[in-house]
Motif scaffolding. Structure first.
Motif, PDB file in Angstrom:
ATOM      1  N   MET A 162       0.850  -1.186   0.000  1.00 49.54           N
ATOM      2  CA  MET A 162       0.000   0.000   0.000  1.00 49.54           C
ATOM      3  C   MET A 162       0.886   1.238   0.000  1.00 49.54           C
ATOM      4  SD  MET A 162      -2.628   1.278   2.996  1.00 49.54           S
ATOM      5  CE  MET A 162      -3.530  -0.266   2.961  1.00 49.54           C
ATOM      6  N   LYS A 163       0.568   2.171  -0.882  1.00 53.19           N
ATOM      7  CA  LYS A 163       1.368   3.389  -0.966  1.00 53.19           C
ATOM      8  C   LYS A 163       0.450   4.607  -1.033  1.00 53.19           C
ATOM      9  CE  LYS A 163       5.146   3.382  -3.378  1.00 53.19           C
ATOM     10  NZ  LYS A 163       6.124   3.397  -4.505  1.00 53.19           N
ATOM     11  N   PHE A 164       0.749   5.599  -0.193  1.00 57.84           N
ATOM     12  CA  PHE A 164       0.056   6.879  -0.234  1.00 57.84           C
ATOM     13  C   PHE A 164       1.008   7.911  -0.844  1.00 57.84           C
ATOM     14  CE2 PHE A 164      -1.897   4.907   3.629  1.00 57.84           C
ATOM     15  CZ  PHE A 164      -3.133   4.675   3.067  1.00 57.84           C
ATOM     16  N   ILE A 165       0.542   8.581  -1.871  1.00 62.42           N
ATOM     17  CA  ILE A 165       1.389   9.504  -2.621  1.00 62.42           C
ATOM     18  C   ILE A 165       1.004  10.940  -2.285  1.00 62.42           C
ATOM     19  CG2 ILE A 165       2.210  10.155  -4.911  1.00 62.42           C
ATOM     20  CD1 ILE A 165       1.218   7.369  -5.850  1.00 62.42           C
ATOM     21  N   THR A 174      -4.186   7.611  -3.200  1.00 60.11           N
ATOM     22  CA  THR A 174      -3.820   6.269  -3.614  1.00 60.11           C
ATOM     23  C   THR A 174      -3.104   6.339  -4.962  1.00 60.11           C
ATOM     24  OG1 THR A 174      -5.911   5.929  -4.777  1.00 60.11           O
ATOM     25  CG2 THR A 174      -5.845   5.344  -2.434  1.00 60.11           C
ATOM     26  N   GLU A 175      -2.619   5.197  -5.415  1.00 63.37           N
ATOM     27  CA  GLU A 175      -1.887   5.159  -6.687  1.00 63.37           C
ATOM     28  C   GLU A 175      -2.794   5.404  -7.887  1.00 63.37           C
ATOM     29  OE1 GLU A 175       1.701   2.351  -6.725  1.00 63.37           O
ATOM     30  OE2 GLU A 175       0.396   1.422  -5.229  1.00 63.37           O
ATOM     31  N   ASP A 176      -4.115   5.311  -7.692  1.00 64.49           N
ATOM     32  CA  ASP A 176      -5.034   5.668  -8.779  1.00 64.49           C
ATOM     33  C   ASP A 176      -5.699   7.028  -8.517  1.00 64.49           C
ATOM     34  OD1 ASP A 176      -6.602   4.858  -6.683  1.00 64.49           O
ATOM     35  OD2 ASP A 176      -7.944   3.600  -7.885  1.00 64.49           O
ATOM     36  N   ASP A 177      -5.008   7.868  -7.728  1.00 63.48           N
ATOM     37  CA  ASP A 177      -5.364   9.280  -7.521  1.00 63.48           C
ATOM     38  C   ASP A 177      -6.660   9.506  -6.750  1.00 63.48           C
ATOM     39  OD1 ASP A 177      -3.058  10.076  -8.851  1.00 63.48           O
ATOM     40  OD2 ASP A 177      -4.054  10.138 -10.801  1.00 63.48           O
ATOM     41  N   GLN A 178      -7.028   8.578  -5.873  1.00 64.43           N
ATOM     42  CA  GLN A 178      -8.157   8.818  -4.975  1.00 64.43           C
ATOM     43  C   GLN A 178      -7.638   9.452  -3.678  1.00 64.43           C
ATOM     44  OE1 GLN A 178     -11.353   5.704  -4.725  1.00 64.43           O
ATOM     45  NE2 GLN A 178      -9.797   4.441  -5.716  1.00 64.43           N
ATOM     46  N   PRO A 179      -8.196  10.591  -3.269  1.00 62.61           N
ATOM     47  CA  PRO A 179      -7.745  11.216  -2.025  1.00 62.61           C
ATOM     48  C   PRO A 179      -8.183  10.393  -0.817  1.00 62.61           C
ATOM     49  CG  PRO A 179      -9.669  12.349  -2.867  1.00 62.61           C
ATOM     50  CD  PRO A 179      -9.288  11.331  -3.906  1.00 62.61           C
ATOM     51  N   VAL A 180      -7.270  10.265   0.168  1.00 63.87           N
ATOM     52  CA  VAL A 180      -7.565   9.470   1.356  1.00 63.87           C
ATOM     53  C   VAL A 180      -7.453  10.314   2.629  1.00 63.87           C
ATOM     54  CG1 VAL A 180      -7.079   7.315   2.567  1.00 63.87           C
ATOM     55  CG2 VAL A 180      -6.495   7.528   0.149  1.00 63.87           C
ATOM     56  N   THR A 219      10.285  -5.945  12.422  1.00 62.55           N
ATOM     57  CA  THR A 219       9.742  -5.986  11.061  1.00 62.55           C
ATOM     58  C   THR A 219       9.441  -4.579  10.561  1.00 62.55           C
ATOM     59  OG1 THR A 219       8.726  -8.121  11.565  1.00 62.55           O
ATOM     60  CG2 THR A 219       7.901  -6.948   9.619  1.00 62.55           C
ATOM     61  N   LEU A 220       9.897  -4.261   9.342  1.00 65.31           N
ATOM     62  CA  LEU A 220       9.612  -2.951   8.746  1.00 65.31           C
ATOM     63  C   LEU A 220       8.137  -2.870   8.375  1.00 65.31           C
ATOM     64  CD1 LEU A 220      10.728  -0.253   7.632  1.00 65.31           C
ATOM     65  CD2 LEU A 220      11.127  -1.433   5.455  1.00 65.31           C
ATOM     66  N   VAL A 221       7.466  -1.830   8.872  1.00 62.33           N
ATOM     67  CA  VAL A 221       6.028  -1.667   8.649  1.00 62.33           C
ATOM     68  C   VAL A 221       5.744  -0.560   7.638  1.00 62.33           C
ATOM     69  CG1 VAL A 221       3.820  -1.118   9.748  1.00 62.33           C
ATOM     70  CG2 VAL A 221       5.509  -2.497  10.970  1.00 62.33           C
ATOM     71  N   ALA A 222       6.466   0.552   7.735  1.00 65.69           N
ATOM     72  CA  ALA A 222       6.215   1.682   6.825  1.00 65.69           C
ATOM     73  C   ALA A 222       7.501   2.485   6.645  1.00 65.69           C
ATOM     74  CB  ALA A 222       5.108   2.576   7.369  1.00 65.69           C
ATOM     75  N   LYS A 223       7.571   3.181   5.518  1.00 68.44           N
ATOM     76  CA  LYS A 223       8.756   3.986   5.216  1.00 68.44           C
ATOM     77  C   LYS A 223       8.350   5.168   4.350  1.00 68.44           C
ATOM     78  CE  LYS A 223      13.392   3.623   3.182  1.00 68.44           C
ATOM     79  NZ  LYS A 223      14.370   2.690   2.566  1.00 68.44           N
ATOM     80  N   VAL A 270       3.341   1.551   3.077  1.00 64.85           N
ATOM     81  CA  VAL A 270       3.011   0.660   4.188  1.00 64.85           C
ATOM     82  C   VAL A 270       3.153  -0.774   3.679  1.00 64.85           C
ATOM     83  CG1 VAL A 270       1.263  -0.024   5.871  1.00 64.85           C
ATOM     84  CG2 VAL A 270       1.417   2.369   5.129  1.00 64.85           C
ATOM     85  N   PHE A 271       3.996  -1.550   4.343  1.00 62.14           N
ATOM     86  CA  PHE A 271       4.325  -2.895   3.884  1.00 62.14           C
ATOM     87  C   PHE A 271       3.430  -3.945   4.541  1.00 62.14           C
ATOM     88  CE2 PHE A 271       8.159  -0.291   3.732  1.00 62.14           C
ATOM     89  CZ  PHE A 271       8.524  -0.427   2.401  1.00 62.14           C
ATOM     90  N   GLY A 272       3.373  -5.106   3.893  1.00 62.34           N
ATOM     91  CA  GLY A 272       2.609  -6.219   4.441  1.00 62.34           C
ATOM     92  C   GLY A 272       1.116  -5.967   4.341  1.00 62.34           C
ATOM     93  N   GLY A 273       0.399  -6.558   5.242  1.00 62.21           N
ATOM     94  CA  GLY A 273      -1.042  -6.363   5.248  1.00 62.21           C
ATOM     95  C   GLY A 273      -1.781  -7.496   4.556  1.00 62.21           C
ATOM     96  N   PRO A 274      -3.104  -7.337   4.398  1.00 66.20           N
ATOM     97  CA  PRO A 274      -3.835  -6.096   4.684  1.00 66.20           C
ATOM     98  C   PRO A 274      -3.873  -5.769   6.177  1.00 66.20           C
ATOM     99  CG  PRO A 274      -5.356  -7.881   4.196  1.00 66.20           C
ATOM    100  CD  PRO A 274      -3.993  -8.426   3.936  1.00 66.20           C
ATOM    101  N   HIS A 275      -3.752  -4.459   6.478  1.00 66.72           N
ATOM    102  CA  HIS A 275      -3.756  -3.994   7.851  1.00 66.72           C
ATOM    103  C   HIS A 275      -5.140  -3.467   8.213  1.00 66.72           C
ATOM    104  CE1 HIS A 275       0.575  -4.378   8.151  1.00 66.72           C
ATOM    105  NE2 HIS A 275       0.736  -3.641   7.077  1.00 66.72           N
ATOM    106  N   PRO A 276      -5.512  -3.537   9.492  1.00 69.04           N
ATOM    107  CA  PRO A 276      -6.779  -2.923   9.917  1.00 69.04           C
ATOM    108  C   PRO A 276      -6.777  -1.431   9.583  1.00 69.04           C
ATOM    109  CG  PRO A 276      -5.866  -4.297  11.661  1.00 69.04           C
ATOM    110  CD  PRO A 276      -4.806  -4.185  10.606  1.00 69.04           C
TER     111      PRO A 276
END
Length: 212
Positions: A1-4, A18-24, A138-142, A163-169
């Motif tokens: 999961m990546k937030f841009i 999101t990677e498809d340009d949806q605001p979060v 464990t690396l969770v996010a960077k 955010v690595f791994g998941g899906p996270h809550p």
């Protein structure tokens, strides 16, 4: 999961998409105390599924016909503990985090996730990284800072939080974003203060040289 984030924007004053340009998420500094140097930052959450799209270079402004709610507010204080309000619940900095270690960019911050596990933001370098605070670490996010692609050395890319791994809550992802924005605002404030001190010292040295 990546937030841009938008090019050239700061994590505490931008849209996360999101990677498809949806605001979060939308972040913004809503108040700054010039006397004390403190500031207040709001984080709004924009639920997905509303059909909203955002321009990749958009870092501020409102989105028409899109529902959003205030997720968190934090107040950075110079002479008092920082204050948080997350989903309507109030905390002080010491209730929210515990500190560990010390480095150029400040102490690491450890916090309890909604899943009952501890997480640790490491601030020893220019790219904040989040780990599980256990033996495996464990690396969770960077956070990836913006690359300009200068002279073709690196591929051009905007800043992003991965955010690595998941899906996270969903509640955990929210906390990752909240704590990340807070850490980056603190980093920016420290760098601003250090630059101001250095600038003041340089001016003082120039005046001393002029007198001699």
């Amino acid at each position: 999961m990546k937030f841009i984030l938008a090019d050239g924007s700061s994590p505490f004053s931008t849209f996360f998409r999101t990677e498809d340009d949806q605001p979060v998420y939308r972040t913004g500094v809503i108040a700054k105390n010039k006397l004390s140097g403190g500031s207040t930052v709001e984080i709004h959450k924009i639920p997905l599924g509303q059909g909203a799209k955002i321009k990749p270079d958009q870092s501020s402004g409102d989105l028409w016909n899109v529902k959003a709610h205030e997720l968190a507010t934090f107040k950075i204080r110079t002479f008092h503990p920082d204050e948080f309000e997350v989903n309507g619940q109030a905390f002080t900095e010491k209730e929210f985090f515990r500190e560990s270690g010390f480095g150029w960019y400040g102490s690491d911050r450890i916090w309890a996730g909604p899943d009952g596990r501890e997480y640790r933001w490491k601030m020893g370098g220019s790219k904040p990284e989040l780990y599980l605070n256990d033996e495996e670490k464990t690396l969770v996010a960077k956070f990836h800072r913006e690359h300009s692609g200068f002279l073709g050395i690196n591929e051009k890319c905007p800043p992003s939080l991965e955010v690595f791994g998941g899906p996270h809550p969903e509640a955990l992802v929210d906390m990752i974003v909240i704590t990340f924005v807070y850490m980056e605002k603190n980093r920016a404030d420290r760098e601003e203060d250090a630059n101001a001190v250095a600038k003041k010292g340089l001016k003082s040295n120039i005046k001393d040289l002029a007198k001699s």
